[in-house]
Design a protein around this motif. Structure first.
Motif, PDB file in Angstrom:
ATOM      1  N   GLY A   1       0.784  -1.218   0.000  1.00  0.00           N
ATOM      2  CA  GLY A   1       0.000   0.000   0.000  1.00  0.00           C
ATOM      3  C   GLY A   1       0.819   1.272   0.000  1.00  0.00           C
ATOM      4  O   GLY A   1       0.267   2.371  -0.035  1.00  0.00           O
ATOM      5  N   ARG A   2       2.139   1.146  -0.001  1.00  0.00           N
ATOM      6  CA  ARG A   2       3.024   2.318   0.010  1.00  0.00           C
ATOM      7  C   ARG A   2       3.354   2.813  -1.401  1.00  0.00           C
ATOM      8  O   ARG A   2       4.259   3.608  -1.587  1.00  0.00           O
ATOM      9  CB  ARG A   2       4.327   1.970   0.743  1.00  0.00           C
ATOM     10  CG  ARG A   2       4.129   1.562   2.185  1.00  0.00           C
ATOM     11  CD  ARG A   2       4.012   2.709   3.127  1.00  0.00           C
ATOM     12  NE  ARG A   2       5.212   3.544   3.012  1.00  0.00           N
ATOM     13  CZ  ARG A   2       5.204   4.853   3.138  1.00  0.00           C
ATOM     14  NH1 ARG A   2       4.100   5.496   3.384  1.00  0.00           N
ATOM     15  NH2 ARG A   2       6.322   5.546   3.010  1.00  0.00           N
ATOM     16  N   VAL A   3       2.621   2.379  -2.403  1.00  0.00           N
ATOM     17  CA  VAL A   3       2.886   2.809  -3.780  1.00  0.00           C
ATOM     18  C   VAL A   3       2.580   4.292  -3.946  1.00  0.00           C
ATOM     19  O   VAL A   3       1.909   4.901  -3.103  1.00  0.00           O
ATOM     20  CB  VAL A   3       2.073   1.992  -4.810  1.00  0.00           C
ATOM     21  CG1 VAL A   3       2.392   0.508  -4.723  1.00  0.00           C
ATOM     22  CG2 VAL A   3       0.593   2.235  -4.665  1.00  0.00           C
ATOM     23  N   ALA A   4       3.045   4.872  -5.059  1.00  0.00           N
ATOM     24  CA  ALA A   4       2.752   6.273  -5.366  1.00  0.00           C
ATOM     25  C   ALA A   4       1.235   6.460  -5.419  1.00  0.00           C
ATOM     26  O   ALA A   4       0.519   5.646  -6.007  1.00  0.00           O
ATOM     27  CB  ALA A   4       3.371   6.644  -6.712  1.00  0.00           C
TER      28      ALA A   4
ATOM     29  N   GLU B   1      -5.485   7.798 -12.936  1.00  0.00           N
ATOM     30  CA  GLU B   1      -4.439   7.843 -11.909  1.00  0.00           C
ATOM     31  C   GLU B   1      -4.825   6.979 -10.714  1.00  0.00           C
ATOM     32  O   GLU B   1      -3.979   6.309 -10.118  1.00  0.00           O
ATOM     33  CB  GLU B   1      -4.208   9.276 -11.426  1.00  0.00           C
ATOM     34  CG  GLU B   1      -3.362  10.110 -12.334  1.00  0.00           C
ATOM     35  CD  GLU B   1      -2.912  11.399 -11.666  1.00  0.00           C
ATOM     36  OE1 GLU B   1      -2.347  11.338 -10.548  1.00  0.00           O
ATOM     37  OE2 GLU B   1      -3.126  12.456 -12.275  1.00  0.00           O
ATOM     38  N   GLN B   2      -6.093   7.005 -10.371  1.00  0.00           N
ATOM     39  CA  GLN B   2      -6.564   6.208  -9.238  1.00  0.00           C
ATOM     40  C   GLN B   2      -6.509   4.711  -9.581  1.00  0.00           C
ATOM     41  O   GLN B   2      -6.124   3.889  -8.739  1.00  0.00           O
ATOM     42  CB  GLN B   2      -7.968   6.665  -8.840  1.00  0.00           C
ATOM     43  CG  GLN B   2      -7.951   8.116  -8.337  1.00  0.00           C
ATOM     44  CD  GLN B   2      -9.317   8.654  -8.024  1.00  0.00           C
ATOM     45  OE1 GLN B   2      -9.936   8.212  -7.065  1.00  0.00           O
ATOM     46  NE2 GLN B   2      -9.786   9.608  -8.820  1.00  0.00           N
ATOM     47  N   GLU B   3      -6.863   4.374 -10.806  1.00  0.00           N
ATOM     48  CA  GLU B   3      -6.756   2.978 -11.233  1.00  0.00           C
ATOM     49  C   GLU B   3      -5.289   2.546 -11.307  1.00  0.00           C
ATOM     50  O   GLU B   3      -4.961   1.404 -10.967  1.00  0.00           O
ATOM     51  CB  GLU B   3      -7.454   2.771 -12.578  1.00  0.00           C
ATOM     52  CG  GLU B   3      -8.958   2.869 -12.471  1.00  0.00           C
ATOM     53  CD  GLU B   3      -9.677   2.611 -13.785  1.00  0.00           C
ATOM     54  OE1 GLU B   3      -9.061   2.063 -14.726  1.00  0.00           O
ATOM     55  OE2 GLU B   3     -10.874   2.954 -13.862  1.00  0.00           O
ATOM     56  N   ALA B   4      -4.412   3.462 -11.730  1.00  0.00           N
ATOM     57  CA  ALA B   4      -2.984   3.142 -11.783  1.00  0.00           C
ATOM     58  C   ALA B   4      -2.431   2.856 -10.392  1.00  0.00           C
ATOM     59  O   ALA B   4      -1.592   1.971 -10.208  1.00  0.00           O
ATOM     60  CB  ALA B   4      -2.211   4.289 -12.441  1.00  0.00           C
ATOM     61  N   THR B   5      -2.909   3.582  -9.400  1.00  0.00           N
ATOM     62  CA  THR B   5      -2.481   3.323  -8.023  1.00  0.00           C
ATOM     63  C   THR B   5      -2.901   1.925  -7.592  1.00  0.00           C
ATOM     64  O   THR B   5      -2.111   1.178  -7.008  1.00  0.00           O
ATOM     65  CB  THR B   5      -3.052   4.387  -7.064  1.00  0.00           C
ATOM     66  OG1 THR B   5      -2.524   5.659  -7.432  1.00  0.00           O
ATOM     67  CG2 THR B   5      -2.696   4.087  -5.618  1.00  0.00           C
ATOM     68  N   ALA B   6      -4.139   1.546  -7.892  1.00  0.00           N
ATOM     69  CA  ALA B   6      -4.616   0.203  -7.547  1.00  0.00           C
ATOM     70  C   ALA B   6      -3.788  -0.862  -8.269  1.00  0.00           C
ATOM     71  O   ALA B   6      -3.417  -1.884  -7.671  1.00  0.00           O
ATOM     72  CB  ALA B   6      -6.095   0.067  -7.896  1.00  0.00           C
ATOM     73  N   ALA B   7      -3.473  -0.622  -9.537  1.00  0.00           N
ATOM     74  CA  ALA B   7      -2.634  -1.566 -10.283  1.00  0.00           C
ATOM     75  C   ALA B   7      -1.238  -1.636  -9.671  1.00  0.00           C
ATOM     76  O   ALA B   7      -0.632  -2.715  -9.606  1.00  0.00           O
ATOM     77  CB  ALA B   7      -2.560  -1.159 -11.748  1.00  0.00           C
ATOM     78  N   GLY B   8      -0.733  -0.493  -9.211  1.00  0.00           N
ATOM     79  CA  GLY B   8       0.573  -0.477  -8.548  1.00  0.00           C
ATOM     80  C   GLY B   8       0.584  -1.311  -7.278  1.00  0.00           C
ATOM     81  O   GLY B   8       1.537  -2.030  -6.993  1.00  0.00           O
ATOM     82  N   VAL B   9      -0.496  -1.226  -6.510  1.00  0.00           N
ATOM     83  CA  VAL B   9      -0.618  -2.043  -5.297  1.00  0.00           C
ATOM     84  C   VAL B   9      -0.596  -3.517  -5.671  1.00  0.00           C
ATOM     85  O   VAL B   9       0.098  -4.328  -5.033  1.00  0.00           O
ATOM     86  CB  VAL B   9      -1.896  -1.689  -4.505  1.00  0.00           C
ATOM     87  CG1 VAL B   9      -2.163  -2.711  -3.401  1.00  0.00           C
ATOM     88  CG2 VAL B   9      -1.785  -0.292  -3.912  1.00  0.00           C
ATOM     89  N   ALA B  10      -1.336  -3.875  -6.708  1.00  0.00           N
ATOM     90  CA  ALA B  10      -1.382  -5.283  -7.133  1.00  0.00           C
ATOM     91  C   ALA B  10      -0.005  -5.772  -7.551  1.00  0.00           C
ATOM     92  O   ALA B  10       0.412  -6.875  -7.179  1.00  0.00           O
ATOM     93  CB  ALA B  10      -2.383  -5.452  -8.279  1.00  0.00           C
ATOM     94  N   HIS B  11       0.713  -4.956  -8.312  1.00  0.00           N
ATOM     95  CA  HIS B  11       2.036  -5.376  -8.758  1.00  0.00           C
ATOM     96  C   HIS B  11       3.009  -5.475  -7.574  1.00  0.00           C
ATOM     97  O   HIS B  11       3.756  -6.447  -7.461  1.00  0.00           O
ATOM     98  CB  HIS B  11       2.588  -4.426  -9.819  1.00  0.00           C
ATOM     99  CG  HIS B  11       3.900  -4.876 -10.352  1.00  0.00           C
ATOM    100  ND1 HIS B  11       4.053  -6.054 -11.055  1.00  0.00           N
ATOM    101  CD2 HIS B  11       5.129  -4.323 -10.259  1.00  0.00           C
ATOM    102  CE1 HIS B  11       5.330  -6.215 -11.375  1.00  0.00           C
ATOM    103  NE2 HIS B  11       5.994  -5.178 -10.901  1.00  0.00           N
TER     104      HIS B  11
END
Length: 181
Positions: free
Chosen positions: A34-37, A97-107
């Motif tokens: 959860g510490r992603v950008a 941007e919000q979806e990218a954050t969720a994708a970042g958490v998944a990755h």
């Protein structure tokens, strides 16, 4: 292991064993992922843990979305599925941007799971936007299902790991310049 080593060693595993991390182990990894950008620190994501019969509920929803009866067996391929949900929470921040954050958490979570010794693959499909599948996950207005992390034990790793080397030079370029610049 460094972040560089973790990225180089990462691979998706389409077949896993029936072992899975405990809820407590998963919570620790989710806290780190959860510490992603995250623009404005909205935390525009949530994860849904699917184990046991939850996977059958999803299998029925996928079958319904496909116009089939019964249970689609794909969710049964791993003992743990983690649904990745983007939560569009602000009109001031673009939805992408919000979806990218969720994708970042998944990755990030997939990397952490891999480093912890678990097999993981991120699966998507047309069903992520299907009404029956959204309903099965209890999605609310403004929430979008991005896919699932399928997680389980690693099978025999005595097979050599196929190294997929990415040529960074091919994907990195300079900013184009006009002749007068």
């Amino acid at each position: 292991m460094s972040a560089l080593e973790a990225m180089r060693a990462r691979r998706s595993l389409s077949q896993v064993t029936d072992e899975a991390p405990t809820h407590e182990q998963l919570v620790e990894l989710v806290s780190a992922a959860g510490r992603v950008a995250d623009h404005k620190e909205l935390k525009p994501w949530r994860l849904i843990e699917l184990r046991g019969d939850d996977r059958l509920v999803l299998g029925r929803a996928i079958a319904k979305a496909q116009g089939d009866k019964g249970v689609n067996s794909k969710p049964l391929r791993a003992p743990l599925l983690i649904a990745v949900v983007a939560r569009v929470k602000s009109k001031a921040i673009p939805a992408w941007e919000q979806e990218a954050t969720a994708a970042g958490v998944a990755h990030a979570l997939s990397l952490l799971l891999d480093e912890a010794g678990w097999g993981v693959i991120w699966r998507t499909g047309d069903w992520t936007r299907a009404k029956a599948v959204s309903k099965a996950h209890g999605l609310k207005k403004g929430e979008v299902l991005l896919g699932w992390l399928y997680v389980g034990g690693r099978p025999d790793r005595s097979r050599p790991v196929r190294g997929k080397v990415v040529d960074g030079e091919r994907f990195l370029s300079a900013m184009p310049r006009k002749k007068n610049d």
